[in-house]
Motif scaffolding. Structure first.
Motif, PDB file in Angstrom:
ATOM      1  N   MET A 507      80.207  19.090  56.770  1.00  0.00           N
ATOM      2  CA  MET A 507      79.847  20.111  57.798  1.00  0.00           C
ATOM      3  C   MET A 507      78.395  20.583  57.780  1.00  0.00           C
ATOM      4  O   MET A 507      78.116  21.634  56.729  1.00  0.00           O
ATOM      5  N   PRO A 508      77.334  20.170  58.474  1.00  0.00           N
ATOM      6  CA  PRO A 508      76.046  20.813  58.235  1.00  0.00           C
ATOM      7  C   PRO A 508      76.148  22.450  58.744  1.00  0.00           C
ATOM      8  O   PRO A 508      76.803  23.005  59.426  1.00  0.00           O
ATOM      9  N   TRP A 509      75.198  22.918  57.668  1.00  0.00           N
ATOM     10  CA  TRP A 509      75.240  24.556  57.747  1.00  0.00           C
ATOM     11  C   TRP A 509      73.870  25.044  58.221  1.00  0.00           C
ATOM     12  O   TRP A 509      72.710  24.380  57.664  1.00  0.00           O
ATOM     13  N   CYS A 510      73.838  26.003  59.115  1.00  0.00           N
ATOM     14  CA  CYS A 510      72.736  26.591  59.505  1.00  0.00           C
ATOM     15  C   CYS A 510      72.423  28.007  59.215  1.00  0.00           C
ATOM     16  O   CYS A 510      73.236  28.762  58.886  1.00  0.00           O
ATOM     17  N   SER A 511      71.172  28.334  58.477  1.00  0.00           N
ATOM     18  CA  SER A 511      70.800  29.669  57.948  1.00  0.00           C
ATOM     19  C   SER A 511      70.907  30.684  58.840  1.00  0.00           C
ATOM     20  O   SER A 511      71.017  31.728  58.808  1.00  0.00           O
TER      21      SER A 511
END
Length: 512
Positions: A507-511
């Motif tokens: 699952m891509p993580w966004c900062s």
């Protein structure tokens, strides 16, 4: 070819016949050589010796035998004597105190066939090995050389993140395939430079050949150990597979070296697009310098053999370490979250990780070190004695094979509290990797030790740290289908890997 059911039954019948004549209750009497005691030995089988006891995962079987017969144990592998070392004290004596006596490597038919009989990793102790290792350490694997390939690692790590992101849109990611593609790409670019002209981008075309190479090196030949069973190597297709694999790799290396020489004649130095000279170009420099000095020992065949060593060591160590680390972290979500928090706090405003970030990641080094303790890239380190020697008071004759079970040493209960548990915190006061990469601590020997320790450890670990940090920074990971644990069963070979392919949800993580 694959072994047919008929052949499997035939071999089973043969072994059953041998077992019929074997008396399991018979104890082996103490062995002596000229009045000096040989190491203890478990009961063996007629003709085959202790080969049937090893199974498909010899490092595990040898640990079980050592529990009954001690940390220094004599086995008969068919007609070949072998001493197994299973404790830190015994390893220290063999690889440090008496290192010169244990400094050789035994020759096998398979390594002779696949590495031209003149490589560095499997060469017997002598002048050729000393000169080949000196070239590798000074010109290919020094810290300066490892740093010079930083751009290659960062580019390939970024490409891997992109491939994971693309694959994640369609469901679970085959992380095993992506990791071996990364390891292959870094190693091939370091060896060949711009590999696009050879059809090797991403390592796809050559993947099957390298898989076959590793399988062959991990299996060996039965005929070498039990000569009267040499026909089995032919019947199972092992000999034919070795010939096909060698011819494929030899043809590739001939093409690459010829291309490099052609460009050099035109005044060009072949290297990566960043200007770094690749391994082949550096070795050709050494070849020309020796030629001018009147020494022709470092010829084309030797160059091919050493490049093959770089392939096997670089790809296997990097891939196996990364796959085991990800599997352990999935099975230990608290440790994975702690590592992700460390990475994301250190990177903060940057959109990707570069090697400058790695010095800030203390817990990352603990995780890698604990992974190497539980899953050393090569669980059995081979040596051979060059002269008569002693080991913990036992006599070891010259030309005896030595197998140091570093997998067992990493799980020694007298050394490691809760030895079977994945506990990165056990290294909290000792995050330095150098002593382990250099083999200075004999309780943990993932890269061997002494003069035959692996000189490429720094190259492999630089690739491992960067990619593991990137994967955990950019994605949150889990198992598909609601599963909670990765199956940690092993698959034997030169490097022990996960038996089942590692499929994970990313699952891509966004900062923000």
């Amino acid at each position: 070819m694959e072994v047919s059911p008929f052949l499997a039954l035939l071999l089973l019948a043969l072994l059953s016949l041998l077992l019929f004549f074997f008396s399991a209750g018979r104890k082996t009497s103490p062995s002596h050589a000229g009045g000096r005691s040989l190491p203890p030995s478990p009961p063996g089988f007629p003709l085959l010796g202790h080969l049937p006891l090893l199974g498909s995962l010899p490092h595990r079987a040898l640990l079980s035998l050592a529990a009954s017969h001690g940390p220094v144990m004599l086995l008969r592998l068919g007609r070949v004597p072998a001493v197994v070392v299973s404790s830190a004290d015994a390893a220290r004596e063999a690889l440090k105190t008496r290192d010169p006596a244990f400094a050789s490597r035994f020759r096998s038919r398979m390594t002779e066939r696949l590495f031209y009989g003149c490589d560095m990793a499997f060469a017997p102790y002598g002048e050729h090995w000393r000169r080949a290792r000196r070239v590798c350490v000074l010109h290919l694997l020094s810290q300066r050389c490892v740093l010079s390939f930083r751009r290659v690692r960062e580019q390939e790590a970024a490409a891997l993140v992109g491939r994971v992101r693309a694959a994640a849109r369609d469901g679970a990611v085959n992380l095993s395939d992506l990791l071996i593609s990364y390891a292959s790409s870094v190693t091939i670019r370091a060896a060949f430079g711009d590999c696009s002209s050879y059809g090797l981008g991403g390592g796809g075309k050559v993947r099957k050949v390298f898989d076959d190479l590793e399988e062959l090196l991990g299996s060996g030949t039965l005929g070498e150990l039990v000569p009267w069973l040499a026909w089995v190597d032919t019947l199972t297709g092992l000999d034919a597979k070795a010939t096909r694999t060698f011819e494929a790799l030899d043809g590739l290396l001939e093409q690459v070296i010829a291309d490099h020489r052609e460009r050099r004649r035109g005044g060009q130095r072949v290297g990566d697009d960043g200007g770094q000279r690749d391994f082949v170009d550096v070795l050709l420099d050494v070849n020309e310098e020796e030629d001018e000095a009147g020494g022709l020992w470092f010829d084309t065949v030797t160059i091919k053999a050493i490049v093959m060593n770089m392939f096997v060591g670089g790809i296997d160590t990097t891939f196996a370490s990364l796959e085991w680390a990800m599997a352990e972290l999935i099975n230990h979500p608290d440790e994975m979250r702690r590592l992700q928090e460390e990475i994301r706090a250190a990177v903060r405003d940057d959109d990707h990780i570069i090697e400058d970030h790695l010095n800030k990641l203390h817990y990352l080094k603990l995780v890698i070190k604990e992974t190497l303790r539980l899953h050393p890239p090569a669980p059995l380190v081979p040596r051979e004695t060059v002269e008569d020697a002693e080991l913990l008071g036992y006599h070891v004759p010259a030309r005896t094979r030595i197998l140091v079970n570093v997998w067992a040493i990493g799980r020694e209960p007298t050394t490691w509290e809760r030895a079977e548990k994945f506990l990165p915190e056990r290294f909290a006061e000792d995050a330095d990797m150098d002593q382990y990469m250099l083999g200075q601590d004999f309780t943990l020997l993932p890269f061997g030790a002494g003069r035959r320790g692996c000189p490429g450890a720094g190259f492999a670990m630089a690739s491992v740290e960067l990619v593991l940090a990137n994967l955990l920074y950019h994605f949150n990971w889990s198992l598909p289908g609601g599963a909670s644990m990765v199956n940690m069963d092993e698959q034997g070979g030169l490097a022990v890997r996960l038996k089942k392919t590692l499929h994970l949800v990313a699952m891509p993580w966004c900062s923000e």
